[in-house]
Design a protein around this motif. Structure first.
Motif, PDB file in Angstrom:
ATOM      1  N   LEU A   2     -43.486 -11.482   0.595  1.00 49.52           N
ATOM      2  CA  LEU A   2     -43.669 -11.265   2.035  1.00 49.52           C
ATOM      3  C   LEU A   2     -44.119  -9.833   2.343  1.00 49.52           C
ATOM      4  O   LEU A   2     -44.450  -9.516   3.490  1.00 49.52           O
ATOM      5  CB  LEU A   2     -42.365 -11.549   2.786  1.00 49.52           C
ATOM      6  CG  LEU A   2     -41.844 -12.991   2.697  1.00 49.52           C
ATOM      7  CD1 LEU A   2     -40.475 -13.087   3.346  1.00 49.52           C
ATOM      8  CD2 LEU A   2     -42.826 -13.946   3.365  1.00 49.52           C
ATOM      9  N   LEU A   3     -44.149  -8.998   1.310  1.00 57.19           N
ATOM     10  CA  LEU A   3     -44.465  -7.581   1.478  1.00 57.19           C
ATOM     11  C   LEU A   3     -45.552  -7.182   0.485  1.00 57.19           C
ATOM     12  O   LEU A   3     -45.513  -7.580  -0.673  1.00 57.19           O
ATOM     13  CB  LEU A   3     -43.203  -6.745   1.249  1.00 57.19           C
ATOM     14  CG  LEU A   3     -43.275  -5.243   1.480  1.00 57.19           C
ATOM     15  CD1 LEU A   3     -43.488  -4.939   2.949  1.00 57.19           C
ATOM     16  CD2 LEU A   3     -41.982  -4.580   0.988  1.00 57.19           C
ATOM     17  N   ASN A   4     -46.504  -6.405   0.941  1.00 55.57           N
ATOM     18  CA  ASN A   4     -47.573  -5.905   0.061  1.00 55.57           C
ATOM     19  C   ASN A   4     -47.504  -4.380   0.025  1.00 55.57           C
ATOM     20  O   ASN A   4     -48.076  -3.694   0.870  1.00 55.57           O
ATOM     21  CB  ASN A   4     -48.939  -6.366   0.560  1.00 55.57           C
ATOM     22  CG  ASN A   4     -50.042  -6.056  -0.439  1.00 55.57           C
ATOM     23  OD1 ASN A   4     -49.881  -5.231  -1.335  1.00 55.57           O
ATOM     24  ND2 ASN A   4     -51.174  -6.727  -0.290  1.00 55.57           N
ATOM     25  N   LEU A   5     -46.773  -3.865  -0.946  1.00 53.44           N
ATOM     26  CA  LEU A   5     -46.577  -2.426  -1.035  1.00 53.44           C
ATOM     27  C   LEU A   5     -47.859  -1.695  -1.410  1.00 53.44           C
ATOM     28  O   LEU A   5     -48.077  -0.548  -0.992  1.00 53.44           O
ATOM     29  CB  LEU A   5     -45.485  -2.109  -2.067  1.00 53.44           C
ATOM     30  CG  LEU A   5     -44.080  -2.610  -1.732  1.00 53.44           C
ATOM     31  CD1 LEU A   5     -43.109  -2.233  -2.841  1.00 53.44           C
ATOM     32  CD2 LEU A   5     -43.600  -2.041  -0.404  1.00 53.44           C
ATOM     33  N   GLN A  44     -41.425   1.215  -3.846  1.00 47.54           N
ATOM     34  CA  GLN A  44     -40.649   0.267  -4.643  1.00 47.54           C
ATOM     35  C   GLN A  44     -39.562  -0.373  -3.780  1.00 47.54           C
ATOM     36  O   GLN A  44     -38.925   0.300  -2.966  1.00 47.54           O
ATOM     37  CB  GLN A  44     -40.001   0.972  -5.844  1.00 47.54           C
ATOM     38  CG  GLN A  44     -39.199   0.041  -6.727  1.00 47.54           C
ATOM     39  CD  GLN A  44     -38.790   0.690  -8.043  1.00 47.54           C
ATOM     40  OE1 GLN A  44     -38.676   0.025  -9.055  1.00 47.54           O
ATOM     41  NE2 GLN A  44     -38.569   1.989  -8.042  1.00 47.54           N
ATOM     42  N   LEU A  45     -39.373  -1.658  -3.970  1.00 47.10           N
ATOM     43  CA  LEU A  45     -38.328  -2.407  -3.267  1.00 47.10           C
ATOM     44  C   LEU A  45     -37.274  -2.825  -4.277  1.00 47.10           C
ATOM     45  O   LEU A  45     -37.584  -3.443  -5.295  1.00 47.10           O
ATOM     46  CB  LEU A  45     -38.939  -3.637  -2.586  1.00 47.10           C
ATOM     47  CG  LEU A  45     -38.025  -4.412  -1.627  1.00 47.10           C
ATOM     48  CD1 LEU A  45     -37.646  -3.536  -0.432  1.00 47.10           C
ATOM     49  CD2 LEU A  45     -38.707  -5.693  -1.155  1.00 47.10           C
ATOM     50  N   ILE A  46     -36.030  -2.440  -3.992  1.00 44.86           N
ATOM     51  CA  ILE A  46     -34.917  -2.680  -4.923  1.00 44.86           C
ATOM     52  C   ILE A  46     -33.825  -3.445  -4.187  1.00 44.86           C
ATOM     53  O   ILE A  46     -33.467  -3.088  -3.058  1.00 44.86           O
ATOM     54  CB  ILE A  46     -34.355  -1.339  -5.456  1.00 44.86           C
ATOM     55  CG1 ILE A  46     -35.469  -0.499  -6.082  1.00 44.86           C
ATOM     56  CG2 ILE A  46     -33.232  -1.572  -6.459  1.00 44.86           C
ATOM     57  CD1 ILE A  46     -35.098   0.950  -6.321  1.00 44.86           C
ATOM     58  N   ASP A  47     -33.293  -4.482  -4.821  1.00 52.64           N
ATOM     59  CA  ASP A  47     -32.230  -5.243  -4.148  1.00 52.64           C
ATOM     60  C   ASP A  47     -30.871  -4.580  -4.349  1.00 52.64           C
ATOM     61  O   ASP A  47     -30.756  -3.548  -5.045  1.00 52.64           O
ATOM     62  CB  ASP A  47     -32.222  -6.703  -4.600  1.00 52.64           C
ATOM     63  CG  ASP A  47     -31.734  -6.891  -6.031  1.00 52.64           C
ATOM     64  OD1 ASP A  47     -31.206  -5.925  -6.633  1.00 52.64           O
ATOM     65  OD2 ASP A  47     -31.868  -8.006  -6.572  1.00 52.64           O
ATOM     66  N   LYS A  48     -29.842  -5.147  -3.760  1.00 52.29           N
ATOM     67  CA  LYS A  48     -28.516  -4.523  -3.776  1.00 52.29           C
ATOM     68  C   LYS A  48     -27.862  -4.527  -5.151  1.00 52.29           C
ATOM     69  O   LYS A  48     -26.834  -3.880  -5.358  1.00 52.29           O
ATOM     70  CB  LYS A  48     -27.596  -5.218  -2.768  1.00 52.29           C
ATOM     71  CG  LYS A  48     -27.360  -6.702  -3.050  1.00 52.29           C
ATOM     72  CD  LYS A  48     -26.492  -7.306  -1.964  1.00 52.29           C
ATOM     73  CE  LYS A  48     -26.238  -8.799  -2.203  1.00 52.29           C
ATOM     74  NZ  LYS A  48     -25.425  -9.398  -1.127  1.00 52.29           N
ATOM     75  N   ASN A  49     -28.470  -5.252  -6.104  1.00 52.61           N
ATOM     76  CA  ASN A  49     -27.957  -5.274  -7.474  1.00 52.61           C
ATOM     77  C   ASN A  49     -28.693  -4.287  -8.388  1.00 52.61           C
ATOM     78  O   ASN A  49     -28.447  -4.242  -9.584  1.00 52.61           O
ATOM     79  CB  ASN A  49     -28.070  -6.682  -8.060  1.00 52.61           C
ATOM     80  CG  ASN A  49     -27.235  -7.688  -7.285  1.00 52.61           C
ATOM     81  OD1 ASN A  49     -26.060  -7.446  -6.978  1.00 52.61           O
ATOM     82  ND2 ASN A  49     -27.841  -8.820  -6.934  1.00 52.61           N
ATOM     83  N   GLY A  50     -29.608  -3.516  -7.816  1.00 49.70           N
ATOM     84  CA  GLY A  50     -30.334  -2.524  -8.606  1.00 49.70           C
ATOM     85  C   GLY A  50     -31.522  -3.097  -9.355  1.00 49.70           C
ATOM     86  O   GLY A  50     -32.012  -2.480 -10.308  1.00 49.70           O
ATOM     87  N   ILE A  51     -32.024  -4.248  -8.932  1.00 48.49           N
ATOM     88  CA  ILE A  51     -33.168  -4.885  -9.590  1.00 48.49           C
ATOM     89  C   ILE A  51     -34.437  -4.598  -8.784  1.00 48.49           C
ATOM     90  O   ILE A  51     -34.460  -4.758  -7.557  1.00 48.49           O
ATOM     91  CB  ILE A  51     -32.956  -6.405  -9.716  1.00 48.49           C
ATOM     92  CG1 ILE A  51     -31.754  -6.679 -10.638  1.00 48.49           C
ATOM     93  CG2 ILE A  51     -34.204  -7.093 -10.256  1.00 48.49           C
ATOM     94  CD1 ILE A  51     -31.358  -8.140 -10.705  1.00 48.49           C
ATOM     95  N   SER A  52     -35.492  -4.173  -9.480  1.00 46.05           N
ATOM     96  CA  SER A  52     -36.761  -3.888  -8.819  1.00 46.05           C
ATOM     97  C   SER A  52     -37.469  -5.193  -8.476  1.00 46.05           C
ATOM     98  O   SER A  52     -37.761  -6.010  -9.353  1.00 46.05           O
ATOM     99  CB  SER A  52     -37.656  -3.040  -9.735  1.00 46.05           C
ATOM    100  OG  SER A  52     -38.903  -2.813  -9.141  1.00 46.05           O
ATOM    101  N   TRP A  89     -47.519   0.295  -7.756  1.00 51.50           N
ATOM    102  CA  TRP A  89     -48.439   0.817  -8.756  1.00 51.50           C
ATOM    103  C   TRP A  89     -48.571  -0.064 -10.004  1.00 51.50           C
ATOM    104  O   TRP A  89     -49.362   0.220 -10.886  1.00 51.50           O
ATOM    105  CB  TRP A  89     -48.011   2.224  -9.167  1.00 51.50           C
ATOM    106  CG  TRP A  89     -46.687   2.299  -9.894  1.00 51.50           C
ATOM    107  CD1 TRP A  89     -46.499   2.331 -11.240  1.00 51.50           C
ATOM    108  CD2 TRP A  89     -45.381   2.357  -9.319  1.00 51.50           C
ATOM    109  NE1 TRP A  89     -45.164   2.412 -11.559  1.00 51.50           N
ATOM    110  CE2 TRP A  89     -44.451   2.429 -10.382  1.00 51.50           C
ATOM    111  CE3 TRP A  89     -44.896   2.349  -8.009  1.00 51.50           C
ATOM    112  CZ2 TRP A  89     -43.076   2.492 -10.159  1.00 51.50           C
ATOM    113  CZ3 TRP A  89     -43.528   2.414  -7.805  1.00 51.50           C
ATOM    114  CH2 TRP A  89     -42.630   2.476  -8.859  1.00 51.50           C
ATOM    115  N   THR A  90     -47.761  -1.102 -10.084  1.00 59.90           N
ATOM    116  CA  THR A  90     -47.811  -1.993 -11.235  1.00 59.90           C
ATOM    117  C   THR A  90     -47.274  -3.360 -10.834  1.00 59.90           C
ATOM    118  O   THR A  90     -46.533  -3.499  -9.850  1.00 59.90           O
ATOM    119  CB  THR A  90     -46.979  -1.425 -12.407  1.00 59.90           C
ATOM    120  OG1 THR A  90     -47.006  -2.350 -13.511  1.00 59.90           O
ATOM    121  CG2 THR A  90     -45.533  -1.188 -12.010  1.00 59.90           C
ATOM    122  N   ASP A  91     -47.633  -4.370 -11.600  1.00 60.07           N
ATOM    123  CA  ASP A  91     -47.136  -5.728 -11.335  1.00 60.07           C
ATOM    124  C   ASP A  91     -45.765  -5.961 -11.960  1.00 60.07           C
ATOM    125  O   ASP A  91     -45.164  -7.029 -11.748  1.00 60.07           O
ATOM    126  CB  ASP A  91     -48.122  -6.761 -11.900  1.00 60.07           C
ATOM    127  CG  ASP A  91     -49.447  -6.763 -11.146  1.00 60.07           C
ATOM    128  OD1 ASP A  91     -49.419  -6.407  -9.957  1.00 60.07           O
ATOM    129  OD2 ASP A  91     -50.489  -7.078 -11.753  1.00 60.07           O
TER     130      ASP A  91
END
Length: 469
Positions: free
Chosen positions: A90-93, A112-120, A125-127
């Motif tokens: 839903l987001l295009n960084l 960078q978008l990171i969830d509450k568990n620390g997962i990117s 800049w990369t897939d």
């Protein structure tokens, strides 16, 4: 017998005068070399101090600008929606990064978008995604434990970079982190414009962590984070050994490289644990230093030495002239005249040399003061300009703001921007955001919404007419 005594007297006198000449010459020469060394030290030390202050300011400026971008994203609904629905598509960084590249001075901003568990969940800049980035980042671990707006310089798997993180909430529920990353390249370029070349290194203790190095440049176990690092400087560091070089230079104010035409100094970056994280090596070409005064110092002491030999020569002549007797009145007068002439000559020479030196120092000081003032002004101007551009592109140059402004929805525009303005005031000390129409009439002042409809000052009218604003 008389001739023998006269010759002996001349021999002894000659030896004494030669010894005096050697001693005084060495004293004056030592004073000259010390004054030259002191002058060089002042020049080198002043440049190192100035550059360290400039670098510190550039780092703070970069952190503030990075934080400005981060704060501007707080109200981005797509970020909230992506975390809420756990759907990063839903987001295009990358498009946000490209927009900044095309419209501002921020040419290489990463998101960078990171969830509450620390997962990117997504990187601009990369897939690559889906990895638990918190394992390698102490700052993210700290953020997850106590979510709050955070600014730092840290090392990840890709680079050492400036980072600003903002927690994303849905009402009071913590959903994750939105992170902005900027780099040291712009800082190294600004230093280069000031005549200082830099090599920005990541400490060797982070080598295993850096599995995806952005620049792909290493000197031994030290990662090079600035793309414009000069090859000759990197080669020299390889020959000398980076660890030994850093160990040596970190204990000194500066060092002069024997085999390279550079003076170098050191600036340390500590990590969150207060241990060395980065090392900034600064290189100053020796031919850029103003050493014209060294020739003046040499001329001054060479004049002293020349006058010394004139005095000694006159005394030697007087003492060994058989025609001169101490009782002879004419001889005494002649000696007095010689000494008076020599004294006047020496005094006049010293006076004019000192006067010339004072004038030269005053001129140099005025030029240096003017240069420093101009540089400080430009530094402040560029800092505020970058922050203003970031605020404009991320907060004001949006479809909704432009639509409200176009339709002259003053109250709705104020209500929409006021919360963002309050954040900017608190975090960045922003004071004024205002809208003006083409005819220079004030449309809206966020800081003073009740005042509008007045005409802009003539200076702003001219700027508007010329297309400058």
């Amino acid at each position: 017998m008389k001739n023998f005594l006269t010759t002996y007297k001349m021999y002894i006198t000659s030896v004494v005068f030669i010894l005096i000449a050697i001693i005084v010459f060495n004293m004056l020469n030592s004073m000259k070399l010390k004054e030259i060394d002191d002058f060089k030290y002042y020049q080198y030390d002043a440049k190192v101090t100035k550059t360290n202050t400039y670098l510190h300011t550039l780092i703070e400026e970069k952190q503030n600008a990075t934080m400005t971008i981060a704060l501007s994203m707080l109200k981005n609904k797509n970020i909230l929606q992506a975390l809420k629905e756990k759907d990063a598509s839903l987001l295009n960084l990358n498009s946000i990064s490209l927009n900044l590249r095309e419209n501002t001075n921020f040419k290489n901003v990463w998101f960078q978008l990171i969830d509450k568990n620390g997962i990117s969940l997504q990187r601009s800049w990369t897939d690559e995604k889906g990895d638990q980035i918190s394992k390698a980042r102490l700052d993210i671990q700290k953020m997850l434990k106590k979510p709050t707006i955070m600014s730092s310089i840290s090392v990840g798997r890709f680079d050492m970079s400036f980072k600003a993180m903002v927690p994303i909430y849905d009402n009071k529920e913590f959903l994750g982190i939105f992170e902005i990353l900027t780099h040291f390249n712009s800082i190294s370029k600004k230093l280069a414009k000031d005549g200082v070349y830099s090599v920005v290194l990541v400490d060797s203790s982070y080598k295993k962590q850096m599995t995806k190095p952005f620049t792909k440049l290493f000197v031994g176990d030290y990662y090079v984070t600035n793309l414009d690092a000069k090859a000759e400087l990197l080669d020299d560091l390889k020959r000398k050994g980076v660890k030994n070089y850093i160990s040596n230079i970190s204990k000194k104010r500066y060092i002069i490289n024997d085999d390279m035409p550079y003076l170098s100094s050191y600036y340390k970056l500590n990590g969150i644990t207060n241990k060395p994280m980065g090392h900034i090596l600064l290189f100053y070409p020796l031919n850029t230093f103003n050493i014209s005064s060294i020739n003046e110092i040499k001329s001054k002491y060479n004049t002293y030495i020349f006058l010394l030999f004139i005095v000694l020569g006159a005394l030697f002549y007087i003492m060994n002239n058989n025609k001169l007797e101490s009782s002879n009145t004419r001889s005494v007068q002649k000696i007095g005249l010689i000494f008076a002439a020599v004294f006047v000559l020496i005094s006049a020479s010293i006076y004019y040399l000192m006067r010339y030196q004072v004038n030269a120092d005053a001129t140099f000081y005025k030029k240096q003061l003017l240069k420093d003032t101009i540089e400080k002004y430009h530094l402040m101007y560029n800092k505020n300009k970058e922050i203003a551009e970031a605020i404009f592109q991320t907060q004001l140059n949006t479809k909704k703001v432009k639509q409200l402004f176009k339709n002259k929805k003053r109250e709705e525009l104020y209500k929409y921007l006021k919360p963002k303005y309050d954040v900017l005031v608190k975090k960045l000390n922003v004071r004024v955001i205002q809208f003006h129409e083409v005819d220079t009439k004030s449309f809206l002042r966020i800081h003073n919404p009740l005042k509008y409809g007045d005409i802009l000052p003539m200076t702003l009218k001219r700027a508007t007419h010329d297309g400058d604003i």
